[in-house]
Design an enzyme around this catalytic site. Structure first.
Site, mmCIF file in Angstrom:
data_model
loop_
_atom_site.group_PDB
_atom_site.id
_atom_site.type_symbol
_atom_site.label_atom_id
_atom_site.label_comp_id
_atom_site.label_asym_id
_atom_site.label_seq_id
_atom_site.Cartn_x
_atom_site.Cartn_y
_atom_site.Cartn_z
ATOM 1 N N CYS A 46 0.680 -1.172 0.083
ATOM 2 C CA CYS A 46 0.406 0.167 0.386
ATOM 3 C C CYS A 46 1.236 1.557 0.063
ATOM 4 C CB CYS A 46 -1.144 -0.157 1.433
ATOM 5 S SG CYS A 46 -2.035 1.942 0.989
ATOM 6 N N ASP A 71 -3.588 11.820 -6.046
ATOM 7 C CA ASP A 71 -3.483 10.977 -4.793
ATOM 8 C C ASP A 71 -2.441 10.285 -5.046
ATOM 9 O OD1 ASP A 71 -4.375 9.110 -6.774
ATOM 10 O OD2 ASP A 71 -5.134 7.654 -5.060
#
Length: 429
Positions: free
Chosen positions: A32, A313
């Site tokens: 992640c 992002d």
């Protein structure tokens, strides 16, 4: 080129990925990229978006656009940690501020572990499109996607998929393609299609350079970038430029090719795979609906829990912070000269190696965050996945041409240039 008009006006459209819990998540997936933001971002409100920020965003998001549809995208971290009541408040505020004759849509990206009957009743009632993170069969999914206690998350995610189907909620699977899963393309695809029952599939290549926690994209030391094809440009080398769980470029190309062959033989017109549908668009001479393969990017801003806005992002670093919606209008940031320049740099900074490529029109160097290799002739700025994308595009080329012609459209394989009209960020489906 004619301006993009709606109701006689130049379209003002933006798309913001909202992180109402910031990078906080109940899982601890090895690959992640967003968990790392807990090191970079500071917080004074325990990583939860306040009512003030939420209302300011929803109001300004509507005010900053003049199109017939406004799409809200809720991501994280894990947004369901906020609970259903937070999203009930979201819907109430949307009803309050949505202009007449404008359609308001919501999508929610989730790991699915917290979804239950109450969640699904709410999501179904308000017609949320749900993106469910699921990497494939249990042994593949659980290898990297574990919770904080080190336990695999597959059983909970698969149960969420069953609940979504039970409640007839429109959902898509989002599968991260990493070092492991890239080696099992048909097992992943057939599982998602046959056992999960997904009709919309997205595959995301996992690519992060070593040091990605602290080093923003485009701030790499150019003299240290490896040349494409060198041992350091692969994830299994001790001095690799990427983390060891990243997908290998050649494996990425082969993964897409094998799935495409299965889809083309059995599922054309029945299963939506975003890269395949986007290829049809680009082979017809249209701008790709995917920001990663369009001539410009900067079309997906990121809003953090504290109201801070970032260029993308994948660019949530202080260097790419545009401002805060509590002190500066969202539209002012979204349509600023700086954000326009950020978007146009995608095509403007392409190496000559890319400009000579016959598939530039389908790729435009893919996502700039992945451009940390040198071309064979030593020019920096080549995408890490370049050889994989070339393998994929050359493999699908004749098949996509047949699809395009079957639709009665001409095949147009040429590089597109950014629109001549004013730059306006728009959502990539």
């Amino acid at each position: 080129m004619k301006p993009n008009l709606w109701r006689g006006k130049t379209v003002r459209r933006m798309h913001v990925m909202v992180k109402p819990m910031g990078p906080v998540c109940n899982l601890g997936c090895s690959y992640c990229y967003y968990l790392a933001k807990q090191v970079i971002l500071t917080t004074e409100n325990h990583w939860r978006m306040t009512d003030e920020v939420l209302e300011a965003f929803i109001r300004q998001y509507f005010q900053g656009q003049n199109y017939k549809e406004v799409v809200f995208s809720w991501q994280g971290g894990e947004p369901t940690l906020l609970g259903v009541d937070f999203f009930r408040k979201v819907v109430e505020l949307q009803k309050r501020y949505c202009p007449p004759h404008v359609r308001c849509e919501n999508d929610l990206q989730t790991n699915g572990t917290l979804l239950d009957e109450a969640w699904c009743e709410f999501l179904g009632e308000h017609r949320f499109l749900v993106g469910l993170s699921l990497d494939g069969p249990k042994e593949l999914h659980d290898y990297y996607r574990k919770d904080k206690a080190g336990q695999g998350s597959f059983d909970r995610v698969f149960r969420a998929a069953q609940l979504l189907r039970k409640h007839r909620i429109n959902f898509a699977t989002l599968s991260s393609v990493n070092l492991l899963t890239a080696k099992y393309p048909l097992q992943v695809y057939r599982f998602l299609r046959d056992e999960v029952g997904a009709k919309r599939l997205q595959f995301i290549p996992i690519v992060e350079p070593v040091g990605f926690w602290y080093t923003p994209p485009q701030y790499w030391k150019k003299q240290l970038l490896p040349v494409d094809g060198s041992p350091q440009a692969r994830p299994d080398h001790p001095d690799s430029v990427v983390e060891d769980w990243c997908v290998d470029p050649d494996d990425w190309g082969e993964f897409l090719c094998r799935i495409f062959d299965e889809w083309y033989r059995k599922d054309l017109g029945r299963i939506y795979v975003h890269y395949f549908d986007a290829a049809v668009e680009t082979w017809m001479g249209r701008v790709s609906p995917l920001c990663t393969q369009a001539p410009m990017c900067g079309k997906g801003l990121a809003l953090e829990h504290d109201g801070s806005v970032y260029a993308c992002d994948h660019y949530v670093f202080p260097d790419y912070r545009l401002g805060n919606i509590l002190t500066q209008p969202l539209a002012e940031m979204a349509y600023s000269e700086g954000q326009e320049r950020f978007g146009k740099d995608k095509e403007g900074t392409l190496p000559q190696y890319c400009r000579r490529c016959e598939y530039e029109f389908a790729c435009f160097g893919e996502c700039p965050k992945n451009r940390f290799l040198k071309t064979p002739d030593g020019e920096p700025g080549l995408n890490y996945l370049c050889r994989g994308w070339k393998r994929f595009f050359s493999h699908i080329d004749p098949h996509i041409q047949r699809i395009v012609r079957s639709l009665g459209a001409p095949v147009v394989k040429e590089a597109m240039t950014p629109p001549a009209e004013s730059w306006h960020p728009q959502k990539s489906p």
